[in-house]
Design an enzyme around this catalytic site. Sequence first.
Site, PDB file in Angstrom:
ATOM      1  N   ASP A  51     -27.155   3.388   0.406  1.00  0.00           N
ATOM      2  CA  ASP A  51     -26.844   3.892  -0.798  1.00  0.00           C
ATOM      3  C   ASP A  51     -28.262   4.811  -1.106  1.00  0.00           C
ATOM      4  OD1 ASP A  51     -26.849   4.418  -3.728  1.00  0.00           O
ATOM      5  OD2 ASP A  51     -25.811   2.574  -4.056  1.00  0.00           O
ATOM      6  N   ASP A  92      -6.716   0.285  -0.867  1.00  0.00           N
ATOM      7  CA  ASP A  92      -6.214   0.026  -2.276  1.00  0.00           C
ATOM      8  C   ASP A  92      -6.215   1.395  -3.053  1.00  0.00           C
ATOM      9  OD1 ASP A  92      -5.599  -1.860  -4.273  1.00  0.00           O
ATOM     10  OD2 ASP A  92      -7.563  -1.284  -5.114  1.00  0.00           O
ATOM     11  N   THR A 144     -12.589  -0.187 -17.443  1.00  0.00           N
ATOM     12  CA  THR A 144     -12.563   0.101 -16.327  1.00  0.00           C
ATOM     13  C   THR A 144     -14.305   0.171 -15.954  1.00  0.00           C
ATOM     14  OG1 THR A 144     -12.605   2.235 -16.458  1.00  0.00           O
ATOM     15  CG2 THR A 144     -10.482   1.323 -16.095  1.00  0.00           C
ATOM     16  N   HIS A 178      -4.003   0.077  -5.798  1.00  0.00           N
ATOM     17  CA  HIS A 178      -5.085   0.260  -6.683  1.00  0.00           C
ATOM     18  C   HIS A 178      -5.018  -1.105  -7.585  1.00  0.00           C
ATOM     19  CE1 HIS A 178      -7.952   3.129  -8.981  1.00  0.00           C
ATOM     20  NE2 HIS A 178      -8.271   1.970  -9.269  1.00  0.00           N
ATOM     21  N   ARG A 219     -12.301   5.001  -4.677  1.00  0.00           N
ATOM     22  CA  ARG A 219     -11.434   6.124  -5.163  1.00  0.00           C
ATOM     23  C   ARG A 219     -10.739   6.700  -3.887  1.00  0.00           C
ATOM     24  NH1 ARG A 219     -11.104   3.524  -9.244  1.00  0.00           N
ATOM     25  NH2 ARG A 219     -11.753   4.429 -11.211  1.00  0.00           N
ATOM     26  N   SER A 235      -7.765   3.497 -16.316  1.00  0.00           N
ATOM     27  CA  SER A 235      -8.230   4.698 -15.663  1.00  0.00           C
ATOM     28  C   SER A 235      -7.289   5.724 -15.538  1.00  0.00           C
ATOM     29  CB  SER A 235      -8.567   4.334 -13.942  1.00  0.00           C
ATOM     30  OG  SER A 235      -7.361   3.928 -13.432  1.00  0.00           O
ATOM     31  N   GLY A 254      -8.968  -4.568  -8.231  1.00  0.00           N
ATOM     32  CA  GLY A 254      -9.892  -5.229  -9.332  1.00  0.00           C
ATOM     33  C   GLY A 254      -8.941  -6.088 -10.420  1.00  0.00           C
ATOM     34  N   TYR A 255      -7.796  -6.060 -10.110  1.00  0.00           N
ATOM     35  CA  TYR A 255      -6.906  -6.873 -10.821  1.00  0.00           C
ATOM     36  C   TYR A 255      -6.787  -8.349 -10.792  1.00  0.00           C
ATOM     37  CZ  TYR A 255      -4.502  -2.648 -12.700  1.00  0.00           C
ATOM     38  OH  TYR A 255      -4.058  -1.302 -13.239  1.00  0.00           O
ATOM     39  N   GLU A 279      -3.251   9.737  -6.174  1.00  0.00           N
ATOM     40  CA  GLU A 279      -2.529   8.573  -7.077  1.00  0.00           C
ATOM     41  C   GLU A 279      -1.957   9.296  -8.476  1.00  0.00           C
ATOM     42  OE1 GLU A 279      -4.788   5.424  -7.846  1.00  0.00           O
ATOM     43  OE2 GLU A 279      -5.540   5.181  -5.809  1.00  0.00           O
TER      44      GLU A 279
END
Length: 387
Positions: A147, A232, A67, A254, A208, A45, A257-258, A237
């Site tokens: 949503d 996060d 990503t 961030h 984000r 990203s 997702g790791y 950033e």
Amino acid sequence: MKILADENMPYVQQLFGDLGTIETVNGRELTPEQAQDADVLLVRSVTQVNASLLSLNKKIKFVGSATIGTDHIDTDYLASRDIPFSNAPGCNATAVGEFVFIAMLELANRFDDSLKSKTVGIVGAGNTGSAVAKCLAAYGVNVLLHDPVIADSDPRDFVSLDELIHRCDVISLHVPITKTGEHKTWYLFDEARLNSLKPDTWLLNCCRGEVIDNRALIKVKQQRSDIKVVLDVWEGEPNPMLELVPYVELATPHIAGYSLEGKARGTYMLYMKLMQVLGQEADKSMTSLLPSLWSEQLSIESVPSEKSLLQLSRFIYDLRDDDEQFRAMILINSSKNKRVNCANNNGFDLMRKNHKHRREFSALRVVSTGQSDVNWLSNLGFSGIGQ
Ligand SMILES: NC(=O)c1ccc[n+]([C@@H]2O[C@H](COP(=O)([O-])OP(=O)(O)OC[C@H]3O[C@@H](n4cnc5c(N)ncnc54)[C@H](O)[C@@H]3O)[C@@H](O)[C@H]2O)c1
Ligand SMILES: O=C(O)[C@H](O)[C@H](O)COP(=O)(O)O
């Protein structure tokens, strides 16, 4: 064939090594000169892929981003040059779902509260939002979804954002960043919306940074210590606002997702797509890439209490370690240069680069030795329940 890949993308050698020469680069600093003779470009990203980056390259055959988000890719430009592109939708959704679930358990523990008794609102019910909802549903937590983009075509029930804010004790954000359109998400949580949160709301952002106006968040937090925040992702950033960090309960760079599985899945999805583009047969499997967990099996006798569930989750991933390291990094940077009120780019990126990838719940086999029904733990993601 020359394959240019971000240095933070695992398993590139194992998956792409047979196809050509691999060169790894710092994705944030990638230049047009470095990119000019690449046949394949694999990014994360932090690389802006656009006309400026690819202007010197006349031979590129494929661009892949390992990503979920694609806000760093000028897809119109790639399409205008007929350059095949793929991202990796859903690759790290489980990682984000588990990260958010663990963060909520940590908050409950810290404030002597109970997650199970809360109503949780998910804003953005795509891959990551649904992964959070799955963990919460497995544990028996009441979940509301918002949503408006998919509400008419999706069979699940949805509520308006105002209703979600009004009814929920916990709100977790899972939208892409969009700056225009009816459903734009840039500063979706501006000062007015932040002020409209119910007393004692927990607000988590793992999508984000700019979905929350961070300057407004500082202002609101200065008035309202009842709101608890987990971040996060950060506006600006890799230079988050330093003064925001003390107002945040759990702060990470961030890395929601790791997970090792999430990163492997991302690289693997690009491998599959490239093989398709090249018209070649894919003969590699993803599972063979992943090592076993250091302890693969755990026995439990009875239904875990919420505190035991947190202990079980910490066995897989102790989020407090990353939070602690993040704060230490921020401290170092603020003492280095008192005039700069943002974290140092290298500190933020260094922590991401050196991050030891956690495993997903599925890497741990939980075996029940008692009579209690603990099947819901398999809905949460753990393997081997009830055997
Ligand atoms: N922190 C991390 O490590 C991490 C990891 C993965 C993804 N992400 C971010 O999270 C975002 C979401 O990921 P995903 O996989 O769930 O994407 P997704 O595309 O599967 O789901 C996003 C959902 O948001 C909805 N949406 C769009 N605008 C909305 C609005 N205004 N209000 C409510 N919902 C809206 C969409 O309809 C969609 O269902 C990504 O775009 C990425 O930016 C962050
Ligand atoms: O969009 C995504 O998939 C996530 O934000 C991803 O985890 C970001 O990680 P990066 O590509 O910056 O390493």
